[in-house]
Motif scaffolding. Structure first.
Motif, PDB file in Angstrom:
ATOM      1  N   LEU A  71      83.643   5.784  20.050  1.00  0.00           N
ATOM      2  CA  LEU A  71      84.117   5.544  18.692  1.00  0.00           C
ATOM      3  C   LEU A  71      83.521   4.275  18.107  1.00  0.00           C
ATOM      4  O   LEU A  71      83.096   4.254  16.941  1.00  0.00           O
ATOM      5  CB  LEU A  71      85.646   5.467  18.700  1.00  0.00           C
ATOM      6  N   VAL A  72      83.454   3.218  18.902  1.00  0.00           N
ATOM      7  CA  VAL A  72      82.867   1.966  18.418  1.00  0.00           C
ATOM      8  C   VAL A  72      81.376   2.149  18.124  1.00  0.00           C
ATOM      9  O   VAL A  72      80.850   1.627  17.131  1.00  0.00           O
ATOM     10  CB  VAL A  72      83.103   0.844  19.446  1.00  0.00           C
ATOM     11  N   LEU A  73      80.664   2.903  18.962  1.00  0.00           N
ATOM     12  CA  LEU A  73      79.240   3.153  18.724  1.00  0.00           C
ATOM     13  C   LEU A  73      79.018   3.955  17.443  1.00  0.00           C
ATOM     14  O   LEU A  73      78.078   3.695  16.685  1.00  0.00           O
ATOM     15  CB  LEU A  73      78.641   3.883  19.924  1.00  0.00           C
ATOM     16  N   VAL A  74      79.887   4.940  17.211  1.00  0.00           N
ATOM     17  CA  VAL A  74      79.772   5.724  15.983  1.00  0.00           C
ATOM     18  C   VAL A  74      79.989   4.837  14.757  1.00  0.00           C
ATOM     19  O   VAL A  74      79.238   4.910  13.765  1.00  0.00           O
ATOM     20  CB  VAL A  74      80.791   6.885  16.010  1.00  0.00           C
ATOM     21  N   GLU A  75      80.998   3.990  14.804  1.00  0.00           N
ATOM     22  CA  GLU A  75      81.250   3.082  13.690  1.00  0.00           C
ATOM     23  C   GLU A  75      80.114   2.078  13.534  1.00  0.00           C
ATOM     24  O   GLU A  75      79.722   1.748  12.401  1.00  0.00           O
ATOM     25  CB  GLU A  75      82.574   2.363  13.908  1.00  0.00           C
ATOM     26  N   ALA A  76      79.560   1.600  14.652  1.00  0.00           N
ATOM     27  CA  ALA A  76      78.447   0.656  14.575  1.00  0.00           C
ATOM     28  C   ALA A  76      77.216   1.308  13.948  1.00  0.00           C
ATOM     29  O   ALA A  76      76.482   0.668  13.188  1.00  0.00           O
ATOM     30  CB  ALA A  76      78.120   0.120  15.966  1.00  0.00           C
ATOM     31  N   ALA A  77      76.977   2.593  14.269  1.00  0.00           N
ATOM     32  CA  ALA A  77      75.837   3.291  13.674  1.00  0.00           C
ATOM     33  C   ALA A  77      75.987   3.390  12.160  1.00  0.00           C
ATOM     34  O   ALA A  77      75.028   3.180  11.401  1.00  0.00           O
ATOM     35  CB  ALA A  77      75.699   4.682  14.293  1.00  0.00           C
ATOM     36  N   GLY A  78      77.199   3.707  11.689  1.00  0.00           N
ATOM     37  CA  GLY A  78      77.419   3.756  10.247  1.00  0.00           C
ATOM     38  C   GLY A  78      77.226   2.408   9.578  1.00  0.00           C
ATOM     39  O   GLY A  78      76.637   2.317   8.490  1.00  0.00           O
ATOM     40  N   VAL A  79      77.682   1.336  10.222  1.00  0.00           N
ATOM     41  CA  VAL A  79      77.509  -0.004   9.659  1.00  0.00           C
ATOM     42  C   VAL A  79      76.034  -0.391   9.609  1.00  0.00           C
ATOM     43  O   VAL A  79      75.551  -0.960   8.615  1.00  0.00           O
ATOM     44  CB  VAL A  79      78.322  -1.020  10.477  1.00  0.00           C
ATOM     45  N   LEU A  80      75.283  -0.079  10.659  1.00  0.00           N
ATOM     46  CA  LEU A  80      73.864  -0.423  10.688  1.00  0.00           C
ATOM     47  C   LEU A  80      73.086   0.312   9.599  1.00  0.00           C
ATOM     48  O   LEU A  80      72.192  -0.265   8.961  1.00  0.00           O
ATOM     49  CB  LEU A  80      73.281  -0.115  12.068  1.00  0.00           C
ATOM     50  N   MET A  81      73.411   1.586   9.387  1.00  0.00           N
ATOM     51  CA  MET A  81      72.726   2.320   8.320  1.00  0.00           C
ATOM     52  C   MET A  81      73.056   1.731   6.953  1.00  0.00           C
ATOM     53  O   MET A  81      72.184   1.613   6.090  1.00  0.00           O
ATOM     54  CB  MET A  81      73.110   3.798   8.386  1.00  0.00           C
ATOM     55  N   ALA A  82      74.309   1.348   6.745  1.00  0.00           N
ATOM     56  CA  ALA A  82      74.675   0.742   5.470  1.00  0.00           C
ATOM     57  C   ALA A  82      73.995  -0.605   5.268  1.00  0.00           C
ATOM     58  O   ALA A  82      73.530  -0.922   4.167  1.00  0.00           O
ATOM     59  CB  ALA A  82      76.197   0.590   5.402  1.00  0.00           C
ATOM     60  N   LEU A  83      73.909  -1.399   6.329  1.00  0.00           N
ATOM     61  CA  LEU A  83      73.223  -2.695   6.222  1.00  0.00           C
ATOM     62  C   LEU A  83      71.728  -2.506   5.958  1.00  0.00           C
ATOM     63  O   LEU A  83      71.120  -3.297   5.220  1.00  0.00           O
ATOM     64  CB  LEU A  83      73.439  -3.503   7.504  1.00  0.00           C
ATOM     65  N   LYS A  84      71.125  -1.485   6.559  1.00  0.00           N
ATOM     66  CA  LYS A  84      69.707  -1.203   6.290  1.00  0.00           C
ATOM     67  C   LYS A  84      69.499  -0.845   4.830  1.00  0.00           C
ATOM     68  O   LYS A  84      68.532  -1.312   4.187  1.00  0.00           O
ATOM     69  CB  LYS A  84      69.236  -0.056   7.181  1.00  0.00           C
ATOM     70  N   MET A  85      70.392  -0.044   4.262  1.00  0.00           N
ATOM     71  CA  MET A  85      70.278   0.299   2.849  1.00  0.00           C
ATOM     72  C   MET A  85      70.485  -0.918   1.959  1.00  0.00           C
ATOM     73  O   MET A  85      69.803  -1.087   0.942  1.00  0.00           O
ATOM     74  CB  MET A  85      71.289   1.386   2.505  1.00  0.00           C
ATOM     75  N   LEU A  86      71.442  -1.781   2.316  1.00  0.00           N
ATOM     76  CA  LEU A  86      71.641  -3.004   1.534  1.00  0.00           C
ATOM     77  C   LEU A  86      70.407  -3.902   1.592  1.00  0.00           C
ATOM     78  O   LEU A  86      70.049  -4.538   0.592  1.00  0.00           O
ATOM     79  CB  LEU A  86      72.873  -3.752   2.051  1.00  0.00           C
ATOM     80  N   GLY A  87      69.773  -3.971   2.763  1.00  0.00           N
ATOM     81  CA  GLY A  87      68.550  -4.752   2.860  1.00  0.00           C
ATOM     82  C   GLY A  87      67.418  -4.181   2.038  1.00  0.00           C
ATOM     83  O   GLY A  87      66.628  -4.921   1.440  1.00  0.00           O
ATOM     84  N   ASP A  88      67.323  -2.854   1.961  1.00  0.00           N
ATOM     85  CA  ASP A  88      66.279  -2.229   1.142  1.00  0.00           C
ATOM     86  C   ASP A  88      66.521  -2.408  -0.334  1.00  0.00           C
ATOM     87  O   ASP A  88      65.574  -2.405  -1.130  1.00  0.00           O
ATOM     88  CB  ASP A  88      66.188  -0.732   1.470  1.00  0.00           C
ATOM     89  N   MET A  89      67.800  -2.544  -0.727  1.00  0.00           N
ATOM     90  CA  MET A  89      68.121  -2.703  -2.148  1.00  0.00           C
ATOM     91  C   MET A  89      68.089  -4.151  -2.602  1.00  0.00           C
ATOM     92  O   MET A  89      68.377  -4.443  -3.757  1.00  0.00           O
ATOM     93  CB  MET A  89      69.509  -2.121  -2.434  1.00  0.00           C
ATOM     94  N   ALA A  90      67.737  -5.089  -1.719  1.00  0.00           N
ATOM     95  CA  ALA A  90      67.654  -6.491  -2.113  1.00  0.00           C
ATOM     96  C   ALA A  90      66.538  -6.656  -3.143  1.00  0.00           C
ATOM     97  O   ALA A  90      65.395  -6.236  -2.900  1.00  0.00           O
ATOM     98  CB  ALA A  90      67.392  -7.376  -0.898  1.00  0.00           C
ATOM     99  N   PRO A  91      66.812  -7.226  -4.319  1.00  0.00           N
ATOM    100  CA  PRO A  91      65.792  -7.317  -5.370  1.00  0.00           C
ATOM    101  C   PRO A  91      64.684  -8.292  -5.007  1.00  0.00           C
ATOM    102  O   PRO A  91      64.893  -9.279  -4.319  1.00  0.00           O
ATOM    103  CB  PRO A  91      66.582  -7.804  -6.592  1.00  0.00           C
ATOM    104  N   VAL A  92      63.479  -7.983  -5.457  1.00  0.00           N
ATOM    105  CA  VAL A  92      62.299  -8.841  -5.251  1.00  0.00           C
ATOM    106  C   VAL A  92      61.835  -9.318  -6.613  1.00  0.00           C
ATOM    107  O   VAL A  92      61.582  -8.501  -7.514  1.00  0.00           O
ATOM    108  CB  VAL A  92      61.170  -8.065  -4.532  1.00  0.00           C
ATOM    109  N   ARG A  93      61.691 -10.623  -6.787  1.00  0.00           N
ATOM    110  CA  ARG A  93      61.265 -11.177  -8.086  1.00  0.00           C
ATOM    111  C   ARG A  93      59.768 -10.874  -8.322  1.00  0.00           C
ATOM    112  O   ARG A  93      58.974 -10.938  -7.391  1.00  0.00           O
ATOM    113  CB  ARG A  93      61.503 -12.676  -8.148  1.00  0.00           C
ATOM    114  N   ALA A  94      59.477 -10.521  -9.536  1.00  0.00           N
ATOM    115  CA  ALA A  94      58.081 -10.212  -9.874  1.00  0.00           C
ATOM    116  C   ALA A  94      57.202 -11.442  -9.741  1.00  0.00           C
ATOM    117  O   ALA A  94      57.601 -12.548 -10.067  1.00  0.00           O
ATOM    118  CB  ALA A  94      58.025  -9.668 -11.322  1.00  0.00           C
ATOM    119  N   ARG A  95      55.978 -11.226  -9.246  1.00  0.00           N
ATOM    120  CA  ARG A  95      55.043 -12.319  -9.043  1.00  0.00           C
ATOM    121  C   ARG A  95      53.910 -12.253 -10.057  1.00  0.00           C
ATOM    122  O   ARG A  95      53.486 -11.193 -10.419  1.00  0.00           O
ATOM    123  CB  ARG A  95      54.483 -12.256  -7.616  1.00  0.00           C
TER     124      ARG A  95
END
Length: 303
Positions: free
Chosen positions: A279-303
């Protein structure tokens, strides 16, 4: 708009050299304006193939648990409505109804899973953060429950005994408790808490009760609860409390369920720990996927 503001003075000039100079100045100032706009409105990075796979997997992952949570919630609500626990004078007994656990568990799981589904589908940082926080809170409660189970084993044993005593007292009033007690007594081959005499505390089985069940115990205490091996014999334990232990031992199980249940839990300790780890591994997998999506949605300032 920034480029038009830069080119506006050049359009009003009549000198060709000045126009050339202004056009060069406008070309020089255009990237700076775009940088200012990028500073105010940062653009998210374009997701790659792996990020899209994580997004779809997170959506399907949460959708599965959403369906399971809704099913659990439906079972709990159906049980409460079927017994009429939500109406009339039975509303006061709602807090001790076992179906309330199904309702609360289903409601919590479906709410968190719905937030994860919508957050993954719409790429919503707010919903994803709520999902991560809720899952981490559940994990913290599970860890706290495990620690209490290890540290306060004696107190929990007393609480379990009190809960079983409540089941004995309300055996005839709650169909869910009746089913639970019958399953425990039949599976563990036991009767009562410490012995079959504990059923004397039940107002229907007490020897002073006016009904036909006086001085009896439930049929699930019988050594053979079947008649001719095919039909359930609901009267196999009638009058057992009037007999001595020697005579009663030929009809019902004399030993209580507390000792049997404790021994069964000790034997199933490995399976319980493995289930908790999964159960803890299943919950950890869901948290890791959500954190990966949050990291991908982090905005990048235009250069």
């Amino acid at each position: 708009q920034a480029s038009r503001l830069v080119e506006l003075p050049c359009s009003s000039s009549s000198d060709d050299d000045d126009n050339d100079g202004c056009s060069l100045a406008g070309d020089t100032d255009l990237p700076a304006a775009e940088q200012d706009l990028g500073a105010w409105w940062p653009v998210p990075p374009k997701p790659n193939t792996f990020s899209r796979c994580v997004q779809y997997l997170a959506f399907l992952w949460n959708l599965l648990f959403l369906l399971m949570g809704l099913l659990t919630l439906a079972v709990g609500v159906w049980g409460l409505l079927a017994k009429g626990s939500l109406w009339g004078e039975r509303l006061g007994l709602l807090g001790s109804d076992p179906m309330l656990l199904f309702v609360l568990a289903g409601l919590g799981a479906s709410t968190v899973s719905l937030a994860g589904c919508l957050g993954a589908l719409r790429s919503s940082p707010c919903l994803l953060r709520f999902f991560v926080g809720a899952v981490l809170a559940f994990v913290g409660l599970e860890v706290l429950g495990g620690l209490l189970l290890v540290v306060a084993r004696r107190q929990l044993r007393d609480a379990l005994r009190d809960a079983l005593l409540l089941c004995l007292l309300r055996y005839q009033d709650e169909p869910d408790l009746q089913f639970l007690v019958d399953e425990v007594q039949q599976s563990l081959r036991c009767c009562g808490l410490g012995s079959y005499h504990d059923w004397e505390t039940n107002p229907y089985f007490n020897c002073s009760a006016p009904g036909v069940q006086a001085c009896s115990v439930p049929a699930s205490c019988c050594l053979d609860p079947w008649q001719n091996g095919t039909v359930a014999n609901a009267q196999c334990a009638f009058g057992v409390l009037r007999l001595g232990d020697a005579a009663a031992s030929t009809v019902v199980h004399l030993g209580g369920c507390v000792a049997q249940l404790s021994a069964w839990l000790r034997g199933q300790a490995g399976g319980i720990v493995a289930s908790a780890a999964v159960l803890v591994l299943v919950e950890a997998a869901g948290v890791l996927m959500a954190l990966k999506m949050l990291g991908d949605m982090a905005p990048v300032r235009a250069r």
